[in-house]
Design a protein around this motif. Structure first.
Motif, PDB file in Angstrom:
ATOM      1  N   ASN A   1       4.438  13.763   8.072  1.00  0.00           N
ATOM      2  CA  ASN A   1       5.741  13.554   7.548  1.00  0.00           C
ATOM      3  C   ASN A   1       6.355  14.802   7.618  1.00  0.00           C
ATOM      4  N   LEU A   2       7.807  14.559   7.984  1.00  0.00           N
ATOM      5  CA  LEU A   2       8.482  15.950   8.030  1.00  0.00           C
ATOM      6  C   LEU A   2       9.988  15.495   7.289  1.00  0.00           C
ATOM      7  N   ALA A   3      10.515  16.455   6.264  1.00  0.00           N
ATOM      8  CA  ALA A   3      11.601  16.271   5.785  1.00  0.00           C
ATOM      9  C   ALA A   3      12.400  17.693   5.620  1.00  0.00           C
ATOM     10  N   TRP A   4      13.441  17.503   5.509  1.00  0.00           N
ATOM     11  CA  TRP A   4      14.212  18.968   5.542  1.00  0.00           C
ATOM     12  C   TRP A   4      15.586  18.677   4.455  1.00  0.00           C
ATOM     13  N   SER A   5      16.085  19.650   3.925  1.00  0.00           N
ATOM     14  CA  SER A   5      17.128  19.877   2.849  1.00  0.00           C
ATOM     15  C   SER A   5      17.134  19.362   1.458  1.00  0.00           C
TER      16      SER A   5
ATOM     17  N   VAL B   1      11.466  14.930  -2.050  1.00  0.00           N
ATOM     18  CA  VAL B   1      10.771  14.782  -0.638  1.00  0.00           C
ATOM     19  C   VAL B   1      10.078  13.394  -0.782  1.00  0.00           C
ATOM     20  N   ALA B   2       9.227  13.282  -1.849  1.00  0.00           N
ATOM     21  CA  ALA B   2       8.340  11.901  -1.852  1.00  0.00           C
ATOM     22  C   ALA B   2       9.200  10.802  -2.002  1.00  0.00           C
ATOM     23  N   ALA B   3      10.529  10.746  -2.559  1.00  0.00           N
ATOM     24  CA  ALA B   3      11.271   9.762  -2.647  1.00  0.00           C
ATOM     25  C   ALA B   3      11.687   9.294  -1.373  1.00  0.00           C
ATOM     26  N   ALA B   4      12.131  10.343  -0.729  1.00  0.00           N
ATOM     27  CA  ALA B   4      12.793  10.224   0.666  1.00  0.00           C
ATOM     28  C   ALA B   4      11.713   9.750   1.527  1.00  0.00           C
ATOM     29  N   TRP B   5      10.508   9.949   1.815  1.00  0.00           N
ATOM     30  CA  TRP B   5       9.662   9.432   2.517  1.00  0.00           C
ATOM     31  C   TRP B   5       9.110   8.032   2.309  1.00  0.00           C
ATOM     32  N   MET B   6       9.280   7.535   0.704  1.00  0.00           N
ATOM     33  CA  MET B   6       9.255   6.358   0.457  1.00  0.00           C
ATOM     34  C   MET B   6      10.072   5.421   0.905  1.00  0.00           C
ATOM     35  N   ARG B   7      11.390   5.975   0.965  1.00  0.00           N
ATOM     36  CA  ARG B   7      12.532   5.154   1.717  1.00  0.00           C
ATOM     37  C   ARG B   7      12.474   4.816   3.193  1.00  0.00           C
ATOM     38  N   SER B   8      11.667   5.685   3.848  1.00  0.00           N
ATOM     39  CA  SER B   8      11.525   5.627   5.144  1.00  0.00           C
ATOM     40  C   SER B   8      10.207   4.736   5.457  1.00  0.00           C
ATOM     41  N   ARG B   9      10.434   3.792   6.365  1.00  0.00           N
ATOM     42  CA  ARG B   9       9.056   2.763   6.431  1.00  0.00           C
ATOM     43  C   ARG B   9       7.998   3.541   7.110  1.00  0.00           C
ATOM     44  N   SER B  10       8.315   4.176   8.236  1.00  0.00           N
ATOM     45  CA  SER B  10       7.176   4.884   8.899  1.00  0.00           C
ATOM     46  C   SER B  10       6.592   5.891   8.072  1.00  0.00           C
ATOM     47  N   HIS B  11       7.481   6.824   7.281  1.00  0.00           N
ATOM     48  CA  HIS B  11       6.821   7.655   6.634  1.00  0.00           C
ATOM     49  C   HIS B  11       6.088   7.359   5.567  1.00  0.00           C
ATOM     50  N   ARG B  12       6.512   6.183   4.817  1.00  0.00           N
ATOM     51  CA  ARG B  12       5.868   5.653   3.675  1.00  0.00           C
ATOM     52  C   ARG B  12       4.612   4.999   4.276  1.00  0.00           C
TER      53      ARG B  12
ATOM     54  N   ALA C   1       2.789   6.061   6.629  1.00  0.00           N
ATOM     55  CA  ALA C   1       1.828   7.222   6.994  1.00  0.00           C
ATOM     56  C   ALA C   1       1.404   7.739   5.624  1.00  0.00           C
ATOM     57  N   MET C   2       2.187   8.029   4.792  1.00  0.00           N
ATOM     58  CA  MET C   2       1.651   8.786   3.321  1.00  0.00           C
ATOM     59  C   MET C   2       0.888   7.890   2.629  1.00  0.00           C
ATOM     60  N   LEU C   3       0.828   6.527   2.692  1.00  0.00           N
ATOM     61  CA  LEU C   3       0.104   5.628   2.106  1.00  0.00           C
ATOM     62  C   LEU C   3      -0.972   4.812   2.688  1.00  0.00           C
ATOM     63  N   ASP C   4      -1.109   5.127   3.916  1.00  0.00           N
ATOM     64  CA  ASP C   4      -2.419   4.553   4.890  1.00  0.00           C
ATOM     65  C   ASP C   4      -3.556   4.799   4.187  1.00  0.00           C
ATOM     66  N   ASP C   5      -4.429   3.937   3.724  1.00  0.00           N
ATOM     67  CA  ASP C   5      -5.591   4.038   3.176  1.00  0.00           C
ATOM     68  C   ASP C   5      -6.673   4.618   4.031  1.00  0.00           C
ATOM     69  N   ARG C   6      -6.597   4.889   5.344  1.00  0.00           N
ATOM     70  CA  ARG C   6      -7.582   5.335   6.428  1.00  0.00           C
ATOM     71  C   ARG C   6      -7.345   6.632   6.340  1.00  0.00           C
ATOM     72  N   MET C   7      -6.194   7.446   5.897  1.00  0.00           N
ATOM     73  CA  MET C   7      -6.110   8.700   5.863  1.00  0.00           C
ATOM     74  C   MET C   7      -6.616   9.317   4.386  1.00  0.00           C
ATOM     75  N   MET C   8      -7.473  10.532   4.723  1.00  0.00           N
ATOM     76  CA  MET C   8      -8.542  10.767   3.700  1.00  0.00           C
ATOM     77  C   MET C   8      -8.254  12.122   3.218  1.00  0.00           C
ATOM     78  N   GLU C   9      -7.742  12.986   3.948  1.00  0.00           N
ATOM     79  CA  GLU C   9      -7.343  14.414   3.751  1.00  0.00           C
ATOM     80  C   GLU C   9      -5.608  14.755   4.073  1.00  0.00           C
ATOM     81  N   ALA C  10      -5.304  15.733   3.612  1.00  0.00           N
ATOM     82  CA  ALA C  10      -3.870  16.135   3.854  1.00  0.00           C
ATOM     83  C   ALA C  10      -3.691  17.905   3.524  1.00  0.00           C
ATOM     84  N   GLY C  11      -2.551  18.309   4.106  1.00  0.00           N
ATOM     85  CA  GLY C  11      -2.325  19.541   3.945  1.00  0.00           C
ATOM     86  C   GLY C  11      -0.827  19.665   3.805  1.00  0.00           C
ATOM     87  N   VAL C  12      -0.166  20.253   2.970  1.00  0.00           N
ATOM     88  CA  VAL C  12       1.441  20.340   2.858  1.00  0.00           C
ATOM     89  C   VAL C  12       1.767  21.635   3.019  1.00  0.00           C
TER      90      VAL C  12
END
Length: 156
Positions: free
Chosen positions: A101-105, A112-123, A125-136
């Motif tokens: 997920n990418l965001a700017w400004s 940022v989290a709210a913006a990602w939740m408003r975008s179907r593809s970003h939401r 990716a972030m909520l995909d239960d297959r994802m187990m690890e992350a880095g920000v």
């Protein structure tokens, strides 16, 4: 729960390849900002029954490369610094699934989290239960624009 993140100074110089070297401005509060984004993502994931994400420093490295590239070039695309798959592989992270997920400004982790939740593809990716690890990561362009990157993965 606090996350162990690498200490990051106010400004760091990263080499992103022979043709892409340059200064990367990283806010002095980057660790706290990154931890907050992870906490927000975990809170949102818990609402849909997904497990919390474990911090992985290799995914954070891949995220930082992309955040710095976007901040330096002003190009807000996922291919960026070699593409997410290549960036993740270059860190030595072995995975069966990776996303970004990418965001700017946006000024705050909450924005940022709210913006990602408003975008179907970003939401997704972030909520995909297959994802187990992350880095920000967060970086700032020369004109002061914050760039945020979340890289998610499922290890082998």
């Amino acid at each position: 729960m606090p996350r162990a993140l690498n200490a990051i100074g106010a400004a760091i110089f990263l080499s992103l390849g022979a043709t892409q070297a340059g200064a990367c401005i990283i806010p002095s509060e980057a660790n706290a900002l990154s931890s907050r984004v992870m906490d927000l993502a975990d809170g949102l994931r818990s609402r849909v029954g997904a497990d919390p994400l474990n911090h992985d420093p290799r995914l954070a490295e891949a995220a930082q490369k992309q955040a710095c590239w976007v901040a330096r070039t002003g190009k807000t695309i996922h291919r960026g610094a070699a593409g997410v798959s290549s960036r993740v592989r270059q860190t030595g992270y072995r995975y069966t699934l990776a996303g970004e997920n990418l965001a700017w400004s946006y000024e705050t982790p909450e924005q940022v989290a709210a913006a990602w939740m408003r975008s179907r593809s970003h939401r997704q990716a972030m909520l995909d239960d297959r994802m187990m690890e992350a880095g920000v990561a967060v970086a700032v362009s020369e004109d002061g624009m914050p760039v945020w990157v979340l890289v998610l993965g499922r290890p082998i």
